[in-house]
Design a protein around this motif. Structure first.
Motif, short mmCIF file in Angstrom:
data_model
loop_
_atom_site.label_atom_id
_atom_site.label_comp_id
_atom_site.label_asym_id
_atom_site.label_seq_id
_atom_site.Cartn_x
_atom_site.Cartn_y
_atom_site.Cartn_z
N LEU A 235 0.83 -1.20 0.00
CA LEU A 235 0.00 0.00 0.00
C LEU A 235 0.87 1.26 0.00
O LEU A 235 0.61 2.22 -0.74
N VAL A 236 1.91 1.25 0.82
CA VAL A 236 2.80 2.41 0.88
C VAL A 236 3.48 2.64 -0.46
O VAL A 236 3.62 3.78 -0.93
N ARG A 237 3.90 1.53 -1.11
CA ARG A 237 4.56 1.68 -2.41
C ARG A 237 3.59 2.30 -3.43
O ARG A 237 3.99 3.13 -4.25
N HIS A 238 2.34 1.92 -3.35
CA HIS A 238 1.35 2.47 -4.27
C HIS A 238 1.10 3.96 -4.01
O HIS A 238 0.91 4.74 -4.95
N LEU A 239 1.13 4.38 -2.74
CA LEU A 239 0.87 5.78 -2.39
C LEU A 239 2.08 6.67 -2.66
O LEU A 239 1.94 7.85 -3.03
N LEU A 240 3.28 6.10 -2.47
CA LEU A 240 4.48 6.92 -2.64
C LEU A 240 4.64 7.42 -4.06
O LEU A 240 5.13 8.55 -4.29
N VAL A 241 4.26 6.62 -5.03
CA VAL A 241 4.46 7.03 -6.42
C VAL A 241 3.57 8.22 -6.79
O VAL A 241 3.77 8.84 -7.85
N GLN A 242 2.58 8.52 -5.93
CA GLN A 242 1.70 9.65 -6.21
C GLN A 242 2.27 10.98 -5.71
O GLN A 242 1.72 12.05 -5.99
N LEU A 243 3.36 10.94 -4.95
CA LEU A 243 3.98 12.16 -4.41
C LEU A 243 4.99 12.73 -5.40
O LEU A 243 5.54 12.01 -6.23
N GLU A 245 8.59 13.96 -6.75
CA GLU A 245 9.86 13.25 -6.62
C GLU A 245 10.65 13.71 -5.41
O GLU A 245 11.24 12.89 -4.69
N ARG A 246 10.68 15.05 -5.10
CA ARG A 246 11.45 15.53 -3.95
C ARG A 246 10.87 15.03 -2.64
O ARG A 246 11.62 14.65 -1.75
N GLU A 247 9.55 14.98 -2.54
CA GLU A 247 8.95 14.49 -1.31
C GLU A 247 9.19 12.98 -1.14
O GLU A 247 9.35 12.48 -0.03
N GLN A 248 9.20 12.25 -2.26
CA GLN A 248 9.53 10.83 -2.18
C GLN A 248 10.94 10.64 -1.64
O GLN A 248 11.18 9.78 -0.77
N ARG A 249 11.87 11.47 -2.12
CA ARG A 249 13.24 11.33 -1.65
C ARG A 249 13.38 11.67 -0.18
O ARG A 249 14.13 11.01 0.54
N ILE A 250 12.65 12.69 0.27
CA ILE A 250 12.73 13.07 1.68
C ILE A 250 12.22 11.93 2.57
O ILE A 250 12.82 11.60 3.61
N LEU A 251 11.12 11.31 2.16
CA LEU A 251 10.57 10.18 2.95
C LEU A 251 11.54 9.00 2.97
O LEU A 251 11.72 8.35 4.01
N LEU A 252 12.20 8.73 1.86
CA LEU A 252 13.15 7.63 1.80
C LEU A 252 14.36 7.91 2.69
O LEU A 252 14.84 7.02 3.41
N LEU A 253 14.85 9.16 2.64
CA LEU A 253 15.98 9.51 3.49
C LEU A 253 15.61 9.46 4.97
O LEU A 253 16.44 9.05 5.79
N MET A 273 13.35 23.56 8.75
CA MET A 273 11.94 23.89 8.85
C MET A 273 11.20 23.51 7.57
O MET A 273 10.09 22.98 7.62
N HIS A 274 11.87 23.73 6.44
CA HIS A 274 11.24 23.39 5.16
C HIS A 274 11.09 21.87 5.02
O HIS A 274 10.08 21.38 4.50
N VAL A 275 12.08 21.13 5.49
CA VAL A 275 12.00 19.67 5.46
C VAL A 275 10.83 19.20 6.31
O VAL A 275 10.06 18.31 5.93
N SER A 276 10.66 19.84 7.49
CA SER A 276 9.55 19.46 8.37
C SER A 276 8.21 19.73 7.72
O SER A 276 7.28 18.91 7.81
N ARG A 277 8.09 20.88 7.01
CA ARG A 277 6.83 21.19 6.34
C ARG A 277 6.55 20.21 5.19
O ARG A 277 5.42 19.79 4.99
N LEU A 278 7.60 19.84 4.46
CA LEU A 278 7.42 18.89 3.36
C LEU A 278 6.98 17.52 3.86
O LEU A 278 6.14 16.84 3.25
N LEU A 279 7.55 17.12 5.00
CA LEU A 279 7.16 15.82 5.59
C LEU A 279 5.70 15.85 6.01
O LEU A 279 4.94 14.90 5.76
N ALA A 280 5.29 16.96 6.65
CA ALA A 280 3.90 17.07 7.10
C ALA A 280 2.95 17.07 5.92
O ALA A 280 1.89 16.43 5.94
N ARG A 281 3.35 17.74 4.84
CA ARG A 281 2.49 17.79 3.66
C ARG A 281 2.41 16.40 2.99
O ARG A 281 1.36 15.99 2.51
N SER A 282 3.52 15.69 3.01
CA SER A 282 3.52 14.34 2.42
C SER A 282 2.59 13.42 3.19
O SER A 282 1.83 12.63 2.60
N PHE A 283 2.65 13.48 4.52
CA PHE A 283 1.77 12.65 5.34
C PHE A 283 0.30 12.96 5.06
O PHE A 283 -0.54 12.05 4.99
N GLN A 284 0.00 14.23 4.89
CA GLN A 284 -1.37 14.63 4.63
C GLN A 284 -1.85 14.05 3.30
O GLN A 284 -2.97 13.55 3.18
#
Length: 294
Positions: A235-243, A245-253, A273-284
């Motif tokens: 399920l996670v693999r299916h959702l990640l491809v919808q993000l 590319e930069r947000e995918q890389r941040i989640l992988l790192l 701070m920007h990394v934190s905002r990108l992570l929060a947006r990715s989770f949403q």
């Protein structure tokens, strides 16, 4: 008739019935422990009747009603031989009626091939044919789990050696003793024993009869704790491809390389701070795209 008359004098001083008794294989010997004398007499009568019937059969034309009648009488007279041979296979859990029928086919083949002029007792000639037919039936028709032919033939030798050693030692022989007797490795003996028992496939869900235990699936299987993770990862693999590319890389790192937000900001050249905002947006985004939670 002159033949029977010429043999009459020696019969008078010593009846020949007891003498040929051992030639009837072990049919009377195996079944006469409780009442040896009557069984011995019955075996002698069967041998005498068989000899007379074969003498008549030799003079008749095959395919004639009289030939078929005498042939049928021979089959009927020697059915105890088939039942004795079939009794050796009781441990195979196969209906005894089926085994007797197969052995009867071997008996008929032996009757058709037997030559009374060769001086061999018919039971001695017929027993290998009957047993061979039964073994062929088990090998070709009964097994649902087929084993290599070499292993099956070796199992026959292991079984025979086990019987011989049991008689010699008065106990069940060990695997090492059987291996030494046959001059093979112990692993081969164990494989043969396992192959000898492999006649039917057992359902994993079938309950064990008699012992009240659950099926093999409940006794041998177990629940893999990582099984649920397979669905989650898919399920996670299916959702990640919808993000993006930069947000995918941040989640992988963050979650696969186990980097902190500070390390990720240094890696990408952006503020923590920007990394934190990108992570929060990715989770949403992931939560909104997750149909299960929706």
């Amino acid at each position: 008739m002159t033949v029977s008359a010429s043999t009459a004098p020696p019969q008078e001083e010593a009846p020949p019935a007891p003498a040929p008794a051992p030639a009837l294989e072990t049919v009377p010997e195996a079944a006469t422990e409780a009442a040896p004398a009557p069984e011995r007499r019955r075996g002698a009568d069967t041998r005498a009747l068989t000899q007379v019937l074969f003498g008549e059969l030799k003079e008749l034309q095959p395919g004639t009603p009289e030939h078929n009648r005498v042939r049928g009488a021979l089959i009927e007279a020697n059915l105890p031989l088939v039942r004795y041979a079939a009794a050796r296979f009781r441990s195979r859990n196969e209906p005894m009626e089926d085994v007797v029928q197969v052995g009867t086919i071997g008996l008929i083949n032996a009757i058709d091939r037997f030559d009374p002029d060769r001086g061999v007792q018919f039971p001695t000639f017929a027993m290998p044919t009957v047993i061979g037919e039964i073994k062929r039936y088990f090998r070709d028709n009964v097994r649902t789990v087929h084993v290599p032919r070499r292993l099956h033939e070796l199992w026959v030798q292991v079984n025979s050696a086990t019987e011989d050693l049991t008689t010699a030692f008065g106990r069940t022989p060990t695997t090492a003793e059987i291996a030494e007797r046959l001059r093979i490795a112990e692993d081969e003996v164990l494989s043969c024993i396992e192959a000898g028992r492999s006649y039917h496939a057992t359902s994993l869900e079938a309950a064990q009869e008699g012992d009240g235990l659950p099926g093999l699936l409940d006794r041998l299987g177990y629940e893999d704790p990582a099984l649920d993770g397979v669905e989650h990862r898919d399920l996670v693999r299916h959702l990640l491809v919808q993000l993006p590319e930069r947000e995918q890389r941040i989640l992988l790192l963050r979650y696969y390389s186990n980097l902190t937000q500070s390390q990720i900001s240094a890696e990408l050249g952006v503020s923590q701070m920007h990394v934190s905002r990108l992570l929060a947006r990715s989770f949403q985004r992931l939560r909104s795209a997750n149909r299960i939670e929706a």
